[in-house]
Design an enzyme around this catalytic site. Structure first.
Site, mmCIF file in Angstrom:
data_model
loop_
_atom_site.group_PDB
_atom_site.id
_atom_site.type_symbol
_atom_site.label_atom_id
_atom_site.label_comp_id
_atom_site.label_asym_id
_atom_site.label_seq_id
_atom_site.Cartn_x
_atom_site.Cartn_y
_atom_site.Cartn_z
ATOM 1 N N LYS A 112 1.359 -1.110 -0.091
ATOM 2 C CA LYS A 112 0.293 -0.424 0.048
ATOM 3 C C LYS A 112 0.773 1.504 -0.346
ATOM 4 O O LYS A 112 0.549 2.236 -0.021
ATOM 5 C CB LYS A 112 -1.097 0.097 1.043
ATOM 6 C CG LYS A 112 -2.675 -0.714 0.805
ATOM 7 C CD LYS A 112 -2.642 -0.806 2.000
ATOM 8 C CE LYS A 112 -4.271 -2.306 1.713
ATOM 9 N NZ LYS A 112 -4.041 -3.599 1.728
HETATM 10 C C1 LIG Z 1 -4.254 -4.162 1.462
HETATM 11 C C2 LIG Z 1 -3.858 -5.686 1.059
HETATM 12 C C3 LIG Z 1 -4.198 -6.798 0.129
HETATM 13 C C4 LIG Z 1 -5.819 -6.582 -0.509
HETATM 14 O O1 LIG Z 1 -5.293 -6.015 -1.836
HETATM 15 P P1 LIG Z 1 -5.781 -5.139 -2.578
HETATM 16 O O2 LIG Z 1 -5.548 -4.134 -3.781
HETATM 17 O O3 LIG Z 1 -7.859 -4.601 -1.898
HETATM 18 O O4 LIG Z 1 -6.991 -6.936 -3.680
HETATM 19 C C5 LIG Z 1 -2.977 -7.939 -0.017
HETATM 20 N N1 LIG Z 1 -2.114 -7.977 0.331
HETATM 21 C C6 LIG Z 1 -1.944 -7.098 1.552
HETATM 22 C C7 LIG Z 1 -0.915 -7.405 2.337
HETATM 23 C C8 LIG Z 1 -2.717 -5.822 1.825
HETATM 24 O O5 LIG Z 1 -2.325 -4.796 2.595
#
Ligand SMILES: *Cc1c(COP(=O)(O)O)cnc(C)c1O
Length: 466
Positions: A112
């Site tokens: 993120k």
């Molecule tokens: C947020 C997240 C996801 C999922 O990502 P999306 O964009 O919501 O599909 C997967 N793995 C981790 C570690 C995350 O923080």
């Protein structure tokens, strides 16, 4: 570039407008009016660029009219300068066919950061130009909260209030939020569950008085700028593996369908992608939707991959729009009926359109642990539980052996040390850049889980615009 809503009745906005708006006023999500497309020669010409220069090439068509190329470059240089790896998103190898795209070298150890580090700087840039101010209010059960806080800490024009359920997030996750000390960061521990925190945030978005006095905003993955930033690493990985001459597949641990939708965008822009594999855990609404057309919610089962414990994937609406004839009013009707009944069937065109590029797979707890053990024993790679779900799906996918398959590593294994240790026998150490996490001083306010308590706190500590 102009952006339109998936529900057909909100006004079109430019890039600056969609970045600050988040959700469209008709309840839909913003998308570019049309996809910019690179020629094969233009893609070939991207080989060997630094991550920042690649980011400028890939994102410039989306930001045109709102940012000059130099402004975009300056924001990317600053955002990706926070990463601890010179390649920003390095690619490593599992075996002859399988690869790992490490997206966890940012400040909070989750993918993120790639999008949020840029988004925090975009907010600051646009708000200072307009002499405006945003108050970000969010609820988190883990990863999003720390990445958002790190992205906006100390930035002009933004305050952030992040709610977490008191005593119900891991020590690492809590400390990643509460040890960030900046006057515009407010951590609130709610006496209640994540759902209570989430309900409080939702109510604040519809509180006319609060919205009049503060510009209340969200940073969740429905924000177009977040998706846009994620398109870049699909190009980065594919170019290293021989694109545009060679096709590449990606396996993506999926929750809100944001990360994997960025792969779809890369394909629309001309990147030759063989397959996008949507990997889910037992919370498998997306696997059911893509394999049988049944998009219906159940209750959430907690797993060792909590960021994928989701029942409604907001960004899926973007795919339904694109593959359903781009008919906003029809989609608004379909979504209204879904919101009422918590279930819907995909139309034939949505199903067939999605099937051209997407497949899906679901991993249970044993399959997830086996994937972690395989990576450790056969490749010397320690991966986190989310990434393991992606790897499981990648190895099941049955693609031709000459197609490289890239699994997206969405979190650093040290974020989920207990689950990793159980599966591999190895307890991953926190990387040096966060190694002093347990020595840093924490700051947060504990509040009762009522709306009024949170509203009064935000009103007292926030920055009013009216
Ligand atoms: C947020 C997240 C996801 C999922 O990502 P999306 O964009 O919501 O599909 C997967 N793995 C981790 C570690 C995350 O923080």
């Amino acid at each position: 570039m102009r952006y339109i809503s998936t529900r057909g009745s909100a006004p079109a906005l430019d890039f600056e407008g969609v970045t600050l708006a988040g959700l469209a006023s008709d309840g839909g999500l913003y998308l570019p009016e049309e996809w910019p497309r690179f020629t094969e020669a233009e893609i070939a010409d991207m080989a060997g660029l630094t991550y920042v220069e690649l980011a400028v090439r890939v994102m410039a068509p989306f930001t045109a009219g709102s940012l000059t190329e130099d402004e975009l470059r300056a924001l990317c240089t600053s955002a990706y300068g926070r990463f601890s790896h010179a390649a920003v998103t390095p690619l490593t190898q599992f075996d002859q066919q399988h690869w790992l795209l490490e997206l966890f070298h940012g400040p909070t150890l989750a993918f993120k950061d790639v999008a949020l580090q840029l988004l925090g700087r975009l907010f600051e840039h646009f708000l200072s130009k307009r002499d405006d101010h945003l108050t970000i209010v969010g609820a988190t059960s883990g990863d999003t909260g720390s990445a958002a806080i790190d992205a906006v800490a100390g930035r002009e024009g933004v305050d952030i209030f992040m709610l977490h359920p008191h005593g119900r997030v891991s020590d690492v996750q809590r400390r990643q939020m509460t040890t960030v000390r900046a006057p515009n960061v407010h951590n609130i521990a709610i006496e209640g569950s994540f759902d209570d925190a989430q309900a409080t945030v939702k109510r604040m978005f519809t509180d006319g008085d609060m919205n009049g006095r503060f510009h209340i905003a969200a940073v969740n993955s429905i924000n177009w700028a977040r998706l846009m930033a994620q398109v870049v690493y699909y190009f980065a990985a594919a170019l290293q593996l021989g694109a545009p001459q060679r096709k590449v597949a990606f396996s993506v641990p999926t929750g809100n369908f944001g990360d994997v939708f960025a792969g779809y965008v890369a394909a629309q822009m001309g990147l030759p992608i063989e397959r996008l594999i949507v990997a889910t855990n037992v919370n498998d609404i997306l696997h059911r939707a893509l394999s049988s057309g049944d998009y219906s919610t159940g209750s959430v089962t907690p797993t060792a991959a909590p960021s994928m414990d989701i029942q409604v994937s907001s960004n899926f609406e973007r795919l339904l729009f694109c593959e359903g004839g781009r008919d906003g009013l029809a989609l608004a009707e379909q979504m209204r009926s879904f919101e009422a009944s918590k279930a819907m069937q995909l139309t034939n065109s949505q199903r067939e359109g999605a099937a051209k590029l997407f497949t899906s797979a679901r991993a249970d707890a044993d399959q997830m642990a086996s994937a972690m053990a395989w990576a450790s024993q056969h490749c010397g790679e320690i991966i986190d539980p989310h990434t393991a779900i992606g790897l499981h799906a990648a190895r099941e996918a049955d693609l031709a052996p000459d197609i490289p398959v890239v699994t997206l590593a969405t979190a650093h294994p040290a974020k989920f040390r207990d689950a990793v240790e159980r599966a591999t026998g190895t307890r991953p150490a926190l990387p040096a850049r966060v190694g002093d996490l347990f020595e840093r001083e924490e700051a947060y306010t504990t509040l009762p889980g009522t709306y009024d308590a949170v509203r009064d706190y935000v009103a007292e500590h926030g920055t009013a615009v009216a």
